[in-house]
Write a protein that holds these residues in place. Structure first.
Motif, PDB file in Angstrom:
ATOM      1  N   THR A  31     -22.284   6.110 -68.319  1.00  0.00           N
ATOM      2  CA  THR A  31     -22.733   5.698 -66.978  1.00  0.00           C
ATOM      3  C   THR A  31     -21.534   5.614 -66.031  1.00  0.00           C
ATOM      4  O   THR A  31     -21.657   5.928 -64.853  1.00  0.00           O
ATOM      5  CB  THR A  31     -23.497   4.355 -67.018  1.00  0.00           C
ATOM      6  N   ARG A  36     -18.941   7.601 -61.295  1.00  0.00           N
ATOM      7  CA  ARG A  36     -17.731   8.106 -60.618  1.00  0.00           C
ATOM      8  C   ARG A  36     -17.985   9.467 -59.963  1.00  0.00           C
ATOM      9  O   ARG A  36     -17.467   9.740 -58.884  1.00  0.00           O
ATOM     10  CB  ARG A  36     -16.548   8.176 -61.595  1.00  0.00           C
ATOM     11  N   GLU A  57     -16.954  -5.232 -60.795  1.00  0.00           N
ATOM     12  CA  GLU A  57     -18.246  -5.860 -61.091  1.00  0.00           C
ATOM     13  C   GLU A  57     -19.254  -4.817 -61.567  1.00  0.00           C
ATOM     14  O   GLU A  57     -19.044  -3.615 -61.391  1.00  0.00           O
ATOM     15  CB  GLU A  57     -18.786  -6.550 -59.831  1.00  0.00           C
ATOM     16  N   GLY A  85     -20.935   2.980 -72.563  1.00  0.00           N
ATOM     17  CA  GLY A  85     -20.880   2.163 -71.339  1.00  0.00           C
ATOM     18  C   GLY A  85     -22.250   1.719 -70.847  1.00  0.00           C
ATOM     19  O   GLY A  85     -22.362   1.111 -69.787  1.00  0.00           O
ATOM     20  N   GLN A  92     -30.592  -4.204 -69.109  1.00  0.00           N
ATOM     21  CA  GLN A  92     -30.458  -2.756 -69.349  1.00  0.00           C
ATOM     22  C   GLN A  92     -30.913  -2.401 -70.754  1.00  0.00           C
ATOM     23  O   GLN A  92     -31.565  -1.369 -70.970  1.00  0.00           O
ATOM     24  CB  GLN A  92     -29.004  -2.320 -69.149  1.00  0.00           C
TER      25      GLN A  92
HETATM   26  P1  ADP Z   1     -14.682   1.028 -68.935  1.00  0.00           P
HETATM   27  O1  ADP Z   1     -15.439   1.253 -70.199  1.00  0.00           O
HETATM   28  O2  ADP Z   1     -13.274   1.502 -68.983  1.00  0.00           O
HETATM   29  O3  ADP Z   1     -14.789  -0.382 -68.423  1.00  0.00           O
HETATM   30  P2  ADP Z   1     -16.688   2.529 -67.379  1.00  0.00           P
HETATM   31  O4  ADP Z   1     -16.295   3.866 -66.912  1.00  0.00           O
HETATM   32  O5  ADP Z   1     -17.669   2.404 -68.463  1.00  0.00           O
HETATM   33  O6  ADP Z   1     -15.319   1.823 -67.727  1.00  0.00           O
HETATM   34  O7  ADP Z   1     -17.218   1.676 -66.147  1.00  0.00           O
HETATM   35  C1  ADP Z   1     -16.523   1.621 -64.922  1.00  0.00           C
HETATM   36  C2  ADP Z   1     -17.333   0.817 -63.907  1.00  0.00           C
HETATM   37  O8  ADP Z   1     -18.577   1.478 -63.660  1.00  0.00           O
HETATM   38  C3  ADP Z   1     -17.722  -0.586 -64.345  1.00  0.00           C
HETATM   39  O9  ADP Z   1     -16.695  -1.542 -64.075  1.00  0.00           O
HETATM   40  C4  ADP Z   1     -18.984  -0.824 -63.508  1.00  0.00           C
HETATM   41  O10 ADP Z   1     -18.646  -1.130 -62.171  1.00  0.00           O
HETATM   42  C5  ADP Z   1     -19.643   0.548 -63.510  1.00  0.00           C
HETATM   43  N1  ADP Z   1     -20.573   0.712 -64.658  1.00  0.00           N
HETATM   44  C6  ADP Z   1     -20.480   1.617 -65.666  1.00  0.00           C
HETATM   45  N2  ADP Z   1     -21.503   1.491 -66.527  1.00  0.00           N
HETATM   46  C7  ADP Z   1     -22.278   0.474 -66.047  1.00  0.00           C
HETATM   47  C8  ADP Z   1     -23.469  -0.158 -66.496  1.00  0.00           C
HETATM   48  N3  ADP Z   1     -24.097   0.226 -67.624  1.00  0.00           N
HETATM   49  N4  ADP Z   1     -23.957  -1.186 -65.758  1.00  0.00           N
HETATM   50  C9  ADP Z   1     -23.365  -1.585 -64.626  1.00  0.00           C
HETATM   51  N5  ADP Z   1     -22.229  -1.049 -64.156  1.00  0.00           N
HETATM   52  C10 ADP Z   1     -21.684  -0.017 -64.851  1.00  0.00           C
END
Ligand code: ADP
Ligand code: ADP
Ligand code: ZN
Length: 214
Positions: A31, A36, A57, A85, A92
């Motif tokens: 996700t 991104r 957040e 993620g 969720q």
């Molecule tokens: P990491 O695993 O390095 O923390 P991710 O790429 O999974 O980074 O997530 C980066 C950002 O994307 C999170 O800090 C959040 O803001 C958002 N994000 C990713 N996946 C989710 C999710 N399942 N629910 C809510 N926000 C998410």
């Protein structure tokens, strides 16, 4: 197989998910990567998500659940997938259970990679990612052969905007608020496995494959 990789930021979810995905052919669904891309393309969803991501957040449940529901209906997910993620909240997780149940499916395995905070900070501050192919590197632990250049495709390496110390701390707080609740959600089903993620990449990979093939 339908697999979830849980774990704090920097645990190695993306690194391991890529290897499993290449080996078994299940798509890696991140996700974070999807969000991104939306930010880079400046879609309406990307503009909405960016504020949350920059602050470390969580993006609201409705948004990410929508993203996942759409992704899981695509043809390449029929034989299995690897979630990296997602889910990050019990809301969720419940939505995922419901979506899978609608087509008679369920999650086969939940693997929770655990690494202590000090090591996570080292991993996140040194993380570099290929802009072209998404391959992960680390300045110290898995450096590219040529500085700032991807070994796989020659693309340019970059550092994520949220991989700075202040945002990392905020992401850890957010993770800690949800981790126990998510573990409890999956602990009862028999699919939950906790795995020590602190060893070098190849060792963690071996332990993961043992779990998957066992
Ligand atoms: P990491 O695993 O390095 O923390 P991710 O790429 O999974 O980074 O997530 C980066 C950002 O994307 C999170 O800090 C959040 O803001 C958002 N994000 C990713 N996946 C989710 C999710 N399942 N629910 C809510 N926000 C998410
Ligand atoms: P996550 O997706 O859980 O946020 P990543 O897979 O992006 O984590 O890994 C974070 C950083 O740590 C990357 O720079 C990666 O190269 C590095 N890394 C991943 N696994 C290990 C490991 N077992 N030992 C050392 N460094 C690792
Ligand atoms: Zn690349």
């Amino acid at each position: 197989m339908r697999i979830i990789l849980l774990g704090p930021p920097g645990a190695g979810k993306g690194t391991q998910a890529k290897m499993i995905s290449q080996r078994y052919g299940w798509p890696q669904i991140s996700t974070g990567d999807i969000l991104r891309s939306a930010v880079a393309e400046q879609t309406a969803m990307g503009r909405e998500a960016k504020k949350f991501m920059d602050a470390g957040e969580l993006v609201p449940d409705e948004v990410v659940i929508g993203v996942i529901n759409e992704r899981l209906t695509q043809a390449d997910c029929q034989a299995g997938f690897l979630l990296d993620g997602f889910p990050r909240t019990v809301g969720q997780a419940e939505a995922l259970t419901t979506a899978l149940a609608a087509s008679g499916g369920k999650i086969d395995m939940v693997i929770d990679l655990r690494v202590e905070a000090e090591e996570l900070v080292r991993r996140l501050t040194g993380r570099r990612i290929c802009r072209a192919c998404g391959q992960m590197f680390h300045l110290e632990f898995s450096p590219p052969a040529t500085e700032d250049v991807c070994d796989q495709c020659g693309g340019e390496l970059y550092q994520r905007a949220d991989d700075n110390e202040a945002t990392i701390m905020k992401r850890f707080d957010v993770y800690r608020q949800q981790a126990d609740l998510l573990e409890s959600y999956y602990a009862t089903g028999g699919a939950y496995h906790r795995l020590d993620g602190s060893a070098p990449i190849e060792e963690v990979r071996g332990a993961l494959l043992a779990l998957l093939d066992g």
